[in-house]
Scaffold this active site. Structure first.
Site, short mmCIF file in Angstrom:
data_model
loop_
_atom_site.label_atom_id
_atom_site.label_comp_id
_atom_site.label_asym_id
_atom_site.label_seq_id
_atom_site.Cartn_x
_atom_site.Cartn_y
_atom_site.Cartn_z
N ASP B 145 -59.57 -59.27 46.53
CA ASP B 145 -58.69 -58.50 47.43
C ASP B 145 -59.56 -57.53 48.21
O ASP B 145 -60.03 -56.54 47.66
CB ASP B 145 -57.64 -57.72 46.61
N LYS B 208 -52.29 -59.04 52.62
CA LYS B 208 -51.73 -58.10 51.63
C LYS B 208 -51.44 -56.77 52.32
O LYS B 208 -52.19 -56.35 53.20
CB LYS B 208 -52.75 -57.93 50.50
N LYS B 244 -48.86 -60.91 50.00
CA LYS B 244 -48.79 -60.05 48.81
C LYS B 244 -48.43 -58.62 49.21
O LYS B 244 -49.26 -57.91 49.74
CB LYS B 244 -50.14 -60.07 48.07
#
Lengths: 491, 308, 287
Positions: B145, B208, B244
């Site tokens: 991430d 995300k 996400k």
């Protein structure tokens, strides 16, 4: 995995279980009389007719069929109340009565919503979240004007007109009752109101609320019936003011009937609004606005955005997104909290819509409907779009009053504007663009009473609503909505 | 130097084609998702799906191997009193904790996500960020991430932001890449849309919302904007990018609203942990409580569900 | 024979930020009835209390100004409902402060009705006082009213309840927040009114009520640099001049209401307009 045409799949997969709104706390009488002079009374003819639930065709109740004698009684009661307690009352006290109605509607909101959905077919989510709150807010807004009319009309003294005869439609039954009754009372008039024959129940529940609020008898009278009852009200010599919301055809007849009388009138009639999407619009929100404009309330909306004009360079994208969004619309039981599109209000209206679907196809248009299932009993129409139509198509010119959208493309601003205005109607219009100056130019150029820029079907008690041309005359809501219920004299 | 496979497959997007986003319109669409009523079997199905989509997260300066081991224990044994539960999608930790997680999760089918690239601020050199990434991958992270350079983005240096993502994607090797936009710092939904387009064209496997370290973290509004960007990208290229939302989703009720939004925007193909994750720490226990309530009919107490 | 029940005396505190603290100074002044009996020990508010109240008012300002007009109207209506529910209490309190029964009933009824009056203006004054201006260039030009911000109010001394409400209601109907100094000779109703506000969904800090001495606090109300407007209802020419002079330091809007008969025809929307600014916006019209 990616399919060849990169399509999204909404079928199958996770399905929402039924989420029915409970009905065990509401009360519908098996039979209703006419609400005249503060009480429910038997109709002179002794005749009643059924009101049914369009989602399952089952009878909900029986309501009275008011004849000439009943209308005479109601008007007489309204006149007596106008000459008597209501006419003599201090405006601030009048306002306090109207506030009471608003508060009771808020307290009984869920019951009103459930009955509205049962009687008319609109989804409970709409009646709960839109119709009933707006109706209560309308009473709240106009209650405040009762003692402030001196400020609404510079240089003039506002006086009430007397007895108002009001005829309302079936698409927003309680809300239309609020739009009619609240300003009339605030300005000191008394009222005889006829709800539509397929949706009388919430008006009758409103009558109960008005009685509970302690309004003097005769200030508001609710008489149920069909066309003949309405005509009797319109033509009654002791009615000073007529307010009508409904089709342009009936509005025309009313205007003719009132010619030569001294009666004031306001008419809120049909529409065939243009919803114009420019290439520089916030496209995803525009798609939502298109859907909101034509599919919610089953398209039973006078100001529905029933003609889409999409700029050619984004047409494919907009139509593809529209089709995807249509797939996620749930058509079904109005009392299911997940239903987006409820039942068509009556079998008559459904037949009318279906005939237009045939007309459109026979005119050579391409028809596309969502693929959702619909229940077996009841009156249903899937969300529908027509492409391959033009200005001369009947489905483009005539008001269908159902979840049916006619789509055309355009290339330039001028073209969209000319086509948008090229109609005898002029109720509303929508424009979608990220460019501010274009919004202000559109709102200047569109011949419509309500222009929605980057939004659609927005209503507020403070915001005037009404049409140009054959969409009607007069405005409801806001400061300008007071005009309809006063006569102006010198100070 | 020969172009890597990654560099060959990406192309800088035409940002003038990114549509404007109307905030009020987005609010209204979100409000409609929130009035969906999800009950009975469809609710149980949703709750289980939510569980399977959680990246169980601990990203604290005070994390220790002990803390991470306990998190992994929880990931494996969500609530043994309720058999038949799915496992979470991943645990998410700092790079220096990846090897601890790898050992603790050995033999279990749970992904190991690591933040990287000078998370959460991203305020460092490209070299440091790439080293950070490679270290995490080497230690066993299967998912990375990363954070974008928000300052550069806001200054209009889109090329820089794009190139940085491409470089990190290269450094990921076989690990899949989630690109954190830090939507709370971008300011408007227009910018969120633009950053999403940039990230997807640069090779992101997932986009995300947030690091969870600032307010606001994930909101339904930014998530909807990003889902719509994913949909447009899919239409144009056929590639399915995952989503996400992270931070601020602590209740089942809210998580189910997100699933409704996902379902009605992207359809069935995205309703899987392969394409959607929740970055959350306390959500799992609330979901367990709701599952217990659905099966017993009785409202639950937090005392009965293990906290880490 | 049953023994007499001992009453529990009320403590009269001040109202700041939605809470009921005592004055930070710890000082008091005794309020006596006609016979000279001490009825209550009122808080003798200090300038620090005022300072704290202004902070609370400022913090509440943005949220209150952004609340919809409809919501502000609903809340004002709710205040009226709550006051109506306590009608007997307020009448008794006015009688305690020297009013006749009849005058007290009239004052309470007028107070309730005045709240309803302004509740009704909340979503209308904008329509009456705004304008779309027909400028000669191709621009859409519109002027709207916006609340000025934090208003300090020196409530009238001779009208402990109606005079206070007659000033507070139009100020908050228009989206401002305020700090009020209650009547010095009739301070009880103001504190009880704070309790009514507290039960009415009014966000903390929108209305802050202090009791205390005019001689100590007038200067504060007039000079604070983070107050946007000051309303005064009493006082000699000298006091008026002093307020006006002190207010000038931050160009405070000064509103004199020292000749108003609060029980007479003292309600109209211009009292709302007094604490509003006018904002005009231009935008081109063109495709």
């Amino acid at each position: 995995m990616a399919t060849p045409e990169n399509k999204l799949a909404f079928d199958g997969g996770w399905a929402y279980d039924p989420a029915p709104e409970s009905t065990d706390h509401i009360r519908i009488e098996s039979r209703y009389g006419l609400f005249i002079n503060g009480d429910f009374v038997k109709p002179e003819s002794g005749k009643y007719f059924d009101t049914i639930n369009p989602a399952n065709e089952e009878k909900l109740s029986r309501v009275a069929d008011a004849n000439q004698a009943d209308v005479d009684k109601a008007v007489a009661a309204a006149r007596a109340a106008y000459r008597g307690p209501w006419g003599r009352m201090k405006p601030a006290e009048r306002g306090k009565y109207i506030y009471r109605i608003a508060r009771i509607m808020q307290e009984r909101a869920r019951e009103f919503s459930v009955i509205e959905s049962l009687d008319g077919g609109k989804p409970i989510r709409e009646s709960r979240d839109v119709d009933v709150p707006l109706a209560a807010a309308h009473f709240f807004y106009y209650a405040g004007w009762a003692d402030k009319l001196d400020y609404a009309f510079p240089g003039r003294k506002a006086k009430p007109l007397g007895v108002a005869g009001q005829i309302i439609p079936w698409n927003f039954p309680l809300l239309m009752a609020a739009w009619k009754i609240a300003p009339a009372l605030a300005c000191g008039n008394t009222v005889v109101l006829k709800p539509a024959e397929t949706t009388p129940l919430t008006a009758l529940k409103l009558a109960e609320a008005i009685a509970d609020a302690g309004l003097p008898p005769g200030v508001v009278n609710i008489v149920t019936g069909a066309g003949a009852t309405g005509a009797a009200i319109v033509e009654h010599p002791d009615v000073d003011k007529v307010a009508f919301t409904g089709s342009t055809n009936v509005g025309r007849m009313i205007q003719k009937k009132l010619a030569g009388t001294n009666k004031k009138y306001t008419l809120e009639l049909g529409g065939k609004a243009a919803n114009i999407v420019f290439a520089d619009a916030a496209i995803d929100q525009a798609v939502e606005g298109i859907v909101n404009g034509i599919f919610f309330n089953q398209g039973h909306v006078c100001c529905a955005g029933s003609r889409l004009f999409v700029q050619e360079s984004v047409a494919d994208e907009v139509i593809a997104k529209l089709k995807d969004r249509m797939e996620t619309l749930i058509v079904g039981d109005p009392l299911d909290k997940n239903t987006d599109i409820g039942a068509i209000n009556s079998s008559m209206q459904l037949k009318k819509i279906q005939s237009y679907l045939k007309i459109g196809q026979s005119e050579g248009a391409t028809m596309h409907q969502s693929s959702c299932s619909v229940p077996k009993k009841g009156y249903w129409c899937r969300p529908t779009i027509f492409t391959g139509v033009s200005q001369s198509s009947r489905v483009v010119q005539e008001e269908i009053f159902g979840p049916v959208l006619a789509i055309q493309t355009f290339r330039r601003y001028d073209e969209a504007l000319v086509k948008a205005n090229n109609t005898p109607y002029g109720l509303s219009g929508g424009v979608w663009t990220d460019k501010g100056s274009k919004i202000f130019k559109m709102t200047q150029d569109l011949r419509a009473g309500v222009v929605w820029a980057n939004t659609f079907n927005k209503f507020d008690p403070t915001s005037p609503f009404g049409g140009y041309k054959e969409s009607g005359v007069g405005r409801e809501g806001g400061l300008h909505g007071l005009d309809a219920y006063v006569k102006l004299g010198a100070r | 130097m020969a172009l890597s496979a990654v560099r060959k497959s990406v192309r800088f997007p035409d940002l003038s084609k990114v549509p404007a986003v109307d905030e009020v319109g987005v609010d209204e669409r979100v409000a409609r998702f929130q009035t969906r009523s999800i009950k009975k079997a469809s609710k149980v199905e949703a709750l289980k799906l939510v569980l399977s989509m959680i990246d169980l997260t601990t990203l604290e300066g005070q994390d220790t191997p002990g803390k991470v081991r306990q998190l992994c224990q929880k990931a494996i044994h969500l609530h043994d009193a309720m058999p038949g539960l799915p496992h979470v999608a991943a645990v998410c930790v700092y790079p220096t904790m990846v090897s601890v997680a790898k050992e603790a999760l050995a033999g279990h089918d749970i992904n190991i996500a690591s933040v990287a690239t000078a998370f959460p601020s991203g305020m460092s050199t490209l070299k440091v960020k790439l080293d950070d990434t490679r270290m995490a991958v080497k230690a066993g992270a299967t998912e990375i991430d990363m954070v974008i350079s928000r300052g550069r983005f806001l200054a209009g240096d889109y090329r820089y932001v794009f190139d940085e993502i491409v470089a990190v994607k290269e450094a990921c090797g076989d690990a899949h890449l989630k690109v954190i936009l830090e939507t709370g710092e971008l300011g408007t939904l227009d910018k969120v849309r633009k950053a999403s387009v940039l990230a997807m064209h640069a090779g992101a496997d997932f986009i995300k919302t947030s690091t969870g370290k600032i307010q606001p973290a994930a909101t339904m509004q930014v998530t909807l904007t990003m889902l719509q960007a994913i949909r447009d990208f899919y239409r144009d290229t056929g590639k399915m990018i995952g989503m996400k939302p992270a931070g601020g989703i602590a209740t089942s009720k809210l998580a189910i609203h997100y699933l409704v939004m996902l379902h009605e925007t992207l359809g069935n193909a995205w309703m899987t942990p392969e394409r959607f994750r929740f970055g959350a720490s306390s959500l799992a226990n609330d979901v367990l409580m709701q599952l217990m309530k659905q099966s017993t009919g009785v409202y639950q107490s937090a005392d009965y569900f293990s906290k880490d | 024979m049953a023994s007499k029940r001992i009453a529990v005396a009320k403590t009269y505190k001040i109202y700041i930020g939605g809470k009921f603290p005592r004055t930070e100074s710890g000082r008091y002044f005794a309020h006596k009835d006609k016979k000279g009996n001490v009825v209550a020990n009122m808080c003798r508010g200090s300038r620090k209390d005022f300072r704290n109240a202004v902070v609370a008012a400022r913090n509440a300002e943005a949220g209150w100004a952004r609340a919809s007009a409809y919501l502000r109207g609903q809340i004002l209506y709710r205040i009226a409902e709550m006051l109506e529910g306590r009608r007997e209490q307020f009448i008794a309190e006015l009688v305690l402060q020297g009013a006749t029964q009849k005058a007290a009933e009239k004052e309470v009824d007028q107070s309730i009705d005045r709240l309803i009056y302004y509740a009704g203006w909340a979503d209308k004054y904008q329509q009456v006082f705004s304008a779309v201006n027909p400028v000669s260039s191709s621009h859409f030009n519109f002027s709207v009213l916006e609340p000025t911000g934090v208003v300090s109010i020196l409530a009238p001394d001779n009208s402990g309840l109606l005079g206070l409400i007659g000033n507070v209601a139009p100020v908050i109907a228009g989206g401002n927040t305020c700090v009020v100094l209650a009547s010095e000779s009739k301070p009880l109703s103001a504190v009880s009114f704070a309790e009514v506000l507290h039960a009415s969904d009014v966000p903390g800090g929108v209305v802050n009520i202090l009791t205390g001495f005019r001689s100590e606090l007038t200067e504060q109300f007039a000079s604070h640099m983070d107050v946007n407007a000051v309303i005064y209802c009493d006082g000699s020419k000298a006091v008026a001049k002093s307020v006006q002079t002190l207010a000038a330091d931050n160009i405070k809007r000064v509103i004199a209401r020292d000749r108003v008969d609060w029980s007479g025809d003292a309600e109209n929307p211009y009292l709302i307009r007094d604490t509003q600014e006018v904002k005009t916006t231009w935008h081109p019209i063109g495709s």
